[in-house]
Write a protein that holds these residues in place. Structure first.
Motif, PDB file in Angstrom:
ATOM      1  N   GLY A  41       0.550  -1.295   0.091  1.00  0.00           N
ATOM      2  CA  GLY A  41       0.179   0.218  -0.459  1.00  0.00           C
ATOM      3  C   GLY A  41       0.633   1.067  -0.279  1.00  0.00           C
ATOM      4  N   GLY A  42       2.056   1.333  -0.140  1.00  0.00           N
ATOM      5  CA  GLY A  42       3.050   2.128   0.167  1.00  0.00           C
ATOM      6  C   GLY A  42       3.458   2.556  -0.832  1.00  0.00           C
ATOM      7  N   ASP A  43       4.242   3.268  -1.147  1.00  0.00           N
ATOM      8  CA  ASP A  43       4.765   4.688  -2.614  1.00  0.00           C
ATOM      9  C   ASP A  43       6.398   3.162  -3.016  1.00  0.00           C
ATOM     10  N   ILE A  44       6.497   2.414  -3.664  1.00  0.00           N
ATOM     11  CA  ILE A  44       7.420   1.594  -3.606  1.00  0.00           C
ATOM     12  C   ILE A  44       7.936   2.235  -4.538  1.00  0.00           C
ATOM     13  N   SER A  45       7.864   3.630  -5.538  1.00  0.00           N
ATOM     14  CA  SER A  45       8.927   4.012  -6.056  1.00  0.00           C
ATOM     15  C   SER A  45       9.860   4.980  -5.001  1.00  0.00           C
ATOM     16  N   ALA A  46       9.028   5.484  -4.398  1.00  0.00           N
ATOM     17  CA  ALA A  46       9.902   5.733  -3.372  1.00  0.00           C
ATOM     18  C   ALA A  46      10.674   5.048  -1.998  1.00  0.00           C
ATOM     19  N   HIS A  47      10.042   4.004  -1.987  1.00  0.00           N
ATOM     20  CA  HIS A  47      11.208   3.072  -0.858  1.00  0.00           C
ATOM     21  C   HIS A  47      12.344   2.933  -1.830  1.00  0.00           C
ATOM     22  N   PHE A  48      11.731   2.279  -3.052  1.00  0.00           N
ATOM     23  CA  PHE A  48      13.593   2.230  -4.016  1.00  0.00           C
ATOM     24  C   PHE A  48      14.255   3.279  -4.274  1.00  0.00           C
ATOM     25  N   ASP A  49      13.846   4.601  -4.087  1.00  0.00           N
ATOM     26  CA  ASP A  49      14.832   5.741  -3.767  1.00  0.00           C
ATOM     27  C   ASP A  49      15.448   5.562  -2.261  1.00  0.00           C
ATOM     28  N   ARG A  50      14.960   5.916  -1.463  1.00  0.00           N
ATOM     29  CA  ARG A  50      15.426   5.658  -0.188  1.00  0.00           C
ATOM     30  C   ARG A  50      16.277   4.630  -0.237  1.00  0.00           C
ATOM     31  N   LEU A  51      16.841   3.107  -0.881  1.00  0.00           N
ATOM     32  CA  LEU A  51      17.480   2.403  -1.318  1.00  0.00           C
ATOM     33  C   LEU A  51      18.394   2.619  -1.955  1.00  0.00           C
ATOM     34  N   LYS A  52      18.428   3.987  -2.426  1.00  0.00           N
ATOM     35  CA  LYS A  52      19.612   3.863  -4.043  1.00  0.00           C
ATOM     36  C   LYS A  52      20.128   5.257  -3.284  1.00  0.00           C
ATOM     37  N   GLU A  53      19.489   6.153  -2.522  1.00  0.00           N
ATOM     38  CA  GLU A  53      19.960   6.987  -1.976  1.00  0.00           C
ATOM     39  C   GLU A  53      21.181   6.573  -1.033  1.00  0.00           C
ATOM     40  N   CYS A  54      20.796   5.481   0.243  1.00  0.00           N
ATOM     41  CA  CYS A  54      21.565   5.315   0.654  1.00  0.00           C
ATOM     42  C   CYS A  54      23.072   4.182   0.556  1.00  0.00           C
ATOM     43  N   ARG A  55      22.577   3.669  -0.947  1.00  0.00           N
ATOM     44  CA  ARG A  55      24.363   2.918  -1.236  1.00  0.00           C
ATOM     45  C   ARG A  55      25.074   3.865  -1.773  1.00  0.00           C
ATOM     46  N   TRP A  56      24.191   4.918  -2.546  1.00  0.00           N
ATOM     47  CA  TRP A  56      25.312   5.633  -3.364  1.00  0.00           C
ATOM     48  C   TRP A  56      25.885   6.485  -2.412  1.00  0.00           C
ATOM     49  N   ARG A  57      25.484   7.566  -0.883  1.00  0.00           N
ATOM     50  CA  ARG A  57      26.319   7.576  -0.327  1.00  0.00           C
ATOM     51  C   ARG A  57      27.401   6.319   0.427  1.00  0.00           C
ATOM     52  N   LEU A  58      26.843   5.556   1.004  1.00  0.00           N
ATOM     53  CA  LEU A  58      28.238   4.480   1.506  1.00  0.00           C
ATOM     54  C   LEU A  58      29.166   3.886   0.090  1.00  0.00           C
ATOM     55  N   ASN A  59      28.847   4.086  -1.126  1.00  0.00           N
ATOM     56  CA  ASN A  59      30.011   3.480  -2.134  1.00  0.00           C
ATOM     57  C   ASN A  59      30.566   5.157  -2.664  1.00  0.00           C
ATOM     58  N   MET A  60      30.201   6.357  -1.797  1.00  0.00           N
ATOM     59  CA  MET A  60      30.968   7.104  -2.753  1.00  0.00           C
ATOM     60  C   MET A  60      32.125   7.417  -1.510  1.00  0.00           C
ATOM     61  N   MET A  61      31.494   7.337  -0.484  1.00  0.00           N
ATOM     62  CA  MET A  61      32.577   7.508   0.766  1.00  0.00           C
ATOM     63  C   MET A  61      33.874   6.129   0.799  1.00  0.00           C
ATOM     64  N   ASP A  62      34.212   5.775  -0.731  1.00  0.00           N
ATOM     65  CA  ASP A  62      35.753   5.118  -0.935  1.00  0.00           C
ATOM     66  C   ASP A  62      35.961   4.591   0.512  1.00  0.00           C
ATOM     67  N   ASP A  63      34.942   4.082   1.073  1.00  0.00           N
ATOM     68  CA  ASP A  63      35.606   2.551   2.057  1.00  0.00           C
ATOM     69  C   ASP A  63      35.255   1.403   1.596  1.00  0.00           C
ATOM     70  N   PRO A  64      36.024   0.705   1.415  1.00  0.00           N
ATOM     71  CA  PRO A  64      36.214  -0.393   0.683  1.00  0.00           C
ATOM     72  C   PRO A  64      35.286  -1.278   1.428  1.00  0.00           C
ATOM     73  N   GLY A  65      35.290  -1.128   3.256  1.00  0.00           N
ATOM     74  CA  GLY A  65      34.272  -1.643   4.252  1.00  0.00           C
ATOM     75  C   GLY A  65      32.815  -1.745   3.619  1.00  0.00           C
ATOM     76  N   PHE A  66      32.235  -0.589   2.931  1.00  0.00           N
ATOM     77  CA  PHE A  66      31.161  -0.182   3.065  1.00  0.00           C
ATOM     78  C   PHE A  66      30.567   0.011   1.416  1.00  0.00           C
TER      79      PHE A  66
END
Length: 228
Positions: A128-153
């Motif tokens: 019943g939620g907004d599935i597009s907004a849900h995936f956008d939240r996941l992608k933003e978290c992943r993007w921020r983690l990958n942009m940290m240039d830390d292999p552990g994350f």
């Protein structure tokens, strides 16, 4: 290798298009300023790939190098707030200046890594939620983690597809598992396992819309009451 002065005429307009660096926007600012360095032909100076020529044996090349490096330093200083200038003190070259900023802000960003990873792993989609907004939240978290240039994350594509799948209700399991679990008996023409995360997300949104439409059609209609 002879060094020539870069053309600074276009750089003034390009450099003014950025929002300045402040505490909290390092990841986005870094992406933009690196593009500016490349457009202004000074990226190799910021990366330290062009050593300074010997001023005694190659005075003209050394002078051109100093001009280009100073231009790169100007691009940095023109795109940070006054409060950030303290982090550039003592830097003699553009590389030193950028490395100082990276050291300060990357350390701050890494402190957010665990909360971001926790948020990424715990985010769940409710029917019943907004599935597009849900995936956008996941992608933003992943993007921020990958942009940290830390292999552990770093979150790989395959791992991210698994995260996407487990963020959905259990009723999705039979639909999603062929996209992230490799099978020895899979058909050679089954391309689901090789789908990119974005392709997987697009497929899930289409399936969600199909299920929503099907559920809507199956709901009993209210009887029409005639007015008297």
């Amino acid at each position: 290798m002879a060094i020539t002065k870069v053309d600074t005429r276009e750089g003034f307009a390009i450099a003014q298009a950025l929002e300045p660096l402040v505490d909290g926007n390092w990841l986005v600012w870094r992406i933009r300023i690196l593009c500016v360095f490349q457009l202004c032909d000074v990226l190799e100076y910021v990366e330290g790939k062009i050593p300074r020529p010997n001023a005694e044996t190659s005075p003209e090349d050394a002078a051109a190098w100093d001009f280009n490096d100073n231009y790169a330093r100007w691009l940095i200083l023109n795109n940070i707030t006054d409060a950030q200038i303290i982090h550039t003190q003592g830097a003699r070259t553009a590389k030193d200046m950028f490395d100082n900023l990276r050291a300060v802000h990357a350390a701050r960003e890494r402190r957010l890594a665990l909360p971001l990873l926790r948020q990424l792993m715990r985010t769940r989609f409710e029917d019943g939620g907004d599935i597009s907004a849900h995936f956008d939240r996941l992608k933003e978290c992943r993007w921020r983690l990958n942009m940290m240039d830390d292999p552990g994350f770093q979150i790989s594509d395959d791992f991210f597809k698994s995260i996407i799948a487990i963020s959905l209700p259990a009723s999705w399991d039979m639909f999603t598992w062929p996209y992230y679990i490799k099978r020895e008996d899979a058909d050679a023409d089954d391309h689901r396992i090789n789908a990119t995360p974005q392709e997987f997300i697009n497929i899930l949104i289409e399936e969600h819309n199909r299920r929503e439409a099907e559920a809507s059609r199956s709901r009993p209609r209210r009887p029409h009451l005639k007015s008297h």
